[in-house]
Design a protein around this motif. Structure first.
Motif, PDB file in Angstrom:
ATOM      1  N   SER A   1      11.197   3.153  -5.176  1.00 18.72           N
ATOM      2  CA  SER A   1      12.255   2.222  -4.787  1.00 18.72           C
ATOM      3  C   SER A   1      12.051   1.494  -3.454  1.00 18.72           C
ATOM      4  O   SER A   1      11.200   1.837  -2.649  1.00 18.72           O
ATOM      5  CB  SER A   1      13.529   2.908  -4.773  1.00 18.72           C
ATOM      6  N   ILE A   2      12.761   0.371  -3.381  1.00 18.02           N
ATOM      7  CA  ILE A   2      12.509  -0.283  -1.848  1.00 18.02           C
ATOM      8  C   ILE A   2      12.911   0.667  -0.861  1.00 18.02           C
ATOM      9  O   ILE A   2      12.363   0.668   0.129  1.00 18.02           O
ATOM     10  CB  ILE A   2      13.460  -1.465  -2.014  1.00 18.02           C
ATOM     11  N   ARG A   3      14.091   1.563  -1.044  1.00 21.74           N
ATOM     12  CA  ARG A   3      14.572   2.269  -0.206  1.00 21.74           C
ATOM     13  C   ARG A   3      13.583   3.306   0.446  1.00 21.74           C
ATOM     14  O   ARG A   3      13.393   3.759   1.593  1.00 21.74           O
ATOM     15  CB  ARG A   3      15.908   2.769  -0.525  1.00 21.74           C
TER      16      ARG A   3
ATOM     17  N   LYS B   1       9.431   5.586   3.891  1.00 24.76           N
ATOM     18  CA  LYS B   1       8.126   6.059   4.249  1.00 24.76           C
ATOM     19  C   LYS B   1       7.333   5.441   5.155  1.00 24.76           C
ATOM     20  O   LYS B   1       6.607   5.964   6.017  1.00 24.76           O
ATOM     21  CB  LYS B   1       7.217   5.837   2.811  1.00 24.76           C
ATOM     22  N   LEU B   2       7.739   4.162   5.657  1.00 22.45           N
ATOM     23  CA  LEU B   2       6.968   3.265   6.788  1.00 22.45           C
ATOM     24  C   LEU B   2       7.883   3.487   7.740  1.00 22.45           C
ATOM     25  O   LEU B   2       7.704   2.787   8.853  1.00 22.45           O
ATOM     26  CB  LEU B   2       6.976   1.745   6.119  1.00 22.45           C
ATOM     27  N   GLY B   3       9.155   4.064   7.695  1.00 19.09           N
ATOM     28  CA  GLY B   3      10.155   4.131   8.984  1.00 19.09           C
ATOM     29  C   GLY B   3      10.604   2.850   9.410  1.00 19.09           C
ATOM     30  O   GLY B   3      10.761   2.425  10.525  1.00 19.09           O
TER      31      GLY B   3
ATOM     32  N   ARG C   1       0.749  -1.263   0.044  1.00 25.08           N
ATOM     33  CA  ARG C   1      -0.097   0.066  -0.003  1.00 25.08           C
ATOM     34  C   ARG C   1       0.889   1.079   0.045  1.00 25.08           C
ATOM     35  O   ARG C   1       0.345   2.245  -0.683  1.00 25.08           O
ATOM     36  CB  ARG C   1      -0.880  -0.082   1.199  1.00 25.08           C
ATOM     37  N   ALA C   2       1.974   1.179   0.676  1.00 22.07           N
ATOM     38  CA  ALA C   2       2.789   2.352   0.691  1.00 22.07           C
ATOM     39  C   ALA C   2       3.474   2.406  -0.497  1.00 22.07           C
ATOM     40  O   ALA C   2       3.727   3.717  -1.032  1.00 22.07           O
ATOM     41  CB  ALA C   2       3.750   2.332   1.960  1.00 22.07           C
TER      42      ALA C   2
ATOM     43  N   MET D   1      16.783  -3.264   4.867  1.00 24.09           N
ATOM     44  CA  MET D   1      16.667  -5.013   4.700  1.00 24.09           C
ATOM     45  C   MET D   1      15.695  -5.640   5.140  1.00 24.09           C
ATOM     46  O   MET D   1      15.494  -6.736   4.910  1.00 24.09           O
ATOM     47  CB  MET D   1      18.132  -5.184   5.511  1.00 24.09           C
ATOM     48  N   SER D   2      14.907  -4.908   6.209  1.00 25.46           N
ATOM     49  CA  SER D   2      13.857  -5.693   6.891  1.00 25.46           C
ATOM     50  C   SER D   2      12.667  -5.809   5.737  1.00 25.46           C
ATOM     51  O   SER D   2      11.785  -6.845   5.666  1.00 25.46           O
ATOM     52  CB  SER D   2      13.021  -5.128   8.068  1.00 25.46           C
ATOM     53  N   LEU D   3      12.523  -4.859   4.774  1.00 30.67           N
ATOM     54  CA  LEU D   3      11.554  -5.047   3.709  1.00 30.67           C
ATOM     55  C   LEU D   3      11.709  -6.235   2.915  1.00 30.67           C
ATOM     56  O   LEU D   3      10.696  -6.974   2.272  1.00 30.67           O
ATOM     57  CB  LEU D   3      11.394  -3.946   2.717  1.00 30.67           C
ATOM     58  N   TYR D   4      12.921  -6.953   2.742  1.00 32.21           N
ATOM     59  CA  TYR D   4      13.182  -8.014   1.796  1.00 32.21           C
ATOM     60  C   TYR D   4      12.921  -9.002   2.444  1.00 32.21           C
ATOM     61  O   TYR D   4      12.945 -10.201   1.753  1.00 32.21           O
ATOM     62  CB  TYR D   4      14.930  -7.696   1.480  1.00 32.21           C
ATOM     63  N   ARG D   5      12.626  -9.094   3.792  1.00 29.34           N
ATOM     64  CA  ARG D   5      12.004 -10.472   4.486  1.00 29.34           C
ATOM     65  C   ARG D   5      10.580 -10.593   3.794  1.00 29.34           C
ATOM     66  O   ARG D   5       9.984 -11.608   4.223  1.00 29.34           O
ATOM     67  CB  ARG D   5      11.962 -10.048   5.808  1.00 29.34           C
ATOM     68  N   TYR D   6       9.952  -9.343   3.228  1.00 21.86           N
ATOM     69  CA  TYR D   6       8.597  -9.651   2.781  1.00 21.86           C
ATOM     70  C   TYR D   6       8.325  -9.675   1.371  1.00 21.86           C
ATOM     71  O   TYR D   6       7.462  -9.884   0.974  1.00 21.86           O
ATOM     72  CB  TYR D   6       7.806  -8.469   3.449  1.00 21.86           C
TER      73      TYR D   6
END
Length: 306
Positions: free
Chosen positions: A106-108, A113-115, A91-92, A119-124
């Motif tokens: 971008s992933i970054r 945006k989510l704070g 959604r973000a 690297m934690s985004l790559y878990r999902y």
């Protein structure tokens, strides 16, 4: 002295907890995954997990792995939390692409945006390409087709095309993401395809022709929609909207068009004395009408199906 490698892992997990990127019950990466992610020895990653467990931050669960303490101990609850986090990320990303355009995504940027740590985004989400697929599925899934279709194949195709146009207008970047030659098995997009195929059953055309018609209808809508993002990009790059751009280039355009090399186009320009405004909604409606008229004229005259 610098921070020990295991301490950096410990502090990163705690930082994710403070930001909300990790919730009670969430599963942490395995020792091997941590070692690969942080480029440390397996013993270092294992030591970091032991320290976190000793401090009561995480706990080990049989057949699940290491999870954040304080949450449900059922694997299903852990999966539900991961699904919720994944939806927040998607959604973000959609909001960022809507507001800033696809080139800005971008992933970054989503992580910021989510704070959340990047690297934690790559878990999902494994990659930006995977994220784009998930964004497209969510965008199409948000616009549901009615349960009861209107009578007649033409009315059903009109409804499907207008809903797809609505989705593309809401998310201008989407037309660039959808790939005709490498389609993804997405339930949201397949719902539109299924609707079109049901409508075309009335025509009793061969399966191959029905598939061609479905693709052609989709590419008609997508072909107009791709200009929505292109225009947004042009405004961002030049600071001018389409009207301002045409005013600046109008005299040169007319000079070339009326040079005598293009007499038929020049005549049309002369007839358009009051000017011409390019309205994508008007273009879509006229194009859809012509497209369906052509299909209807092409269908063989057959008695109605009983």
């Amino acid at each position: 002295m610098g921070t020990a490698p295991y301490q950096r892992i410990v502090e990163d997990v705690k930082r994710q907890l403070r930001s909300g990127a990790l919730q009670p019950g969430d599963r942490l990466p395995s020792t091997r995954e941590l070692a690969s992610q942080w480029k440390v020895a397996l013993a270092t990653a294992a030591h970091a997990l032991r320290v976190l467990a000793q401090e009561g931050v995480v706990k080990a669960l049989p057949r699940v792995g290491t999870v954040v303490a304080g949450g449900a101990s059922r694997p299903g609850a852990t999966r539900a939390t991961a699904d919720s986090t994944r939806e927040r990320i998607v959604r973000a990303a959609i909001a960022m692409a809507d507001d800033e355009g696809l080139p800005a995504l971008s992933i970054r940027g989503v992580a910021s945006k989510l704070g959340m740590p990047v690297m934690s985004l790559y878990r999902y989400v494994a990659s930006k390409e995977v994220l784009l697929v998930m964004m497209a599925e969510t965008a199409f899934g948000d616009e549901e087709l009615p349960r009861k279709p209107p009578p007649g194949w033409r009315a059903q195709l009109e409804l499907a095309a207008r809903l797809e146009w609505k989705v593309f207008k809401r998310h201008p970047w989407l037309a660039r993401v959808v790939n005709l030659t490498r389609p993804q098995p997405q339930p949201g997009a397949l719902a539109f395809a299924d609707w079109v195929m049901r409508a075309l059953q009335e025509t009793r055309l061969p399966a191959r022709e029905m598939m061609h018609i479905h693709i052609l209808l989709h590419t008609f809508v997508q072909g107009i929609a791709v200009n929505l993002e292109s225009e947004a990009d042009a405004i961002a790059q030049t600071g001018m909207n389409d009207e301002e751009f045409m005013r600046q280039t109008e005299s040169l355009f007319i000079q070339v068009a009326t040079s005598g090399r293009f007499p038929h186009f020049a005549k049309v320009l002369t007839d358009l004395r009051t000017g011409f405004d390019l309205d994508f909604d008007e273009l879509f409606e006229q194009g859809l009408r012509v497209w369906l008229d052509g299909l209807e004229a092409r269908l063989p005259r057959r008695p109605p199906a009983r």
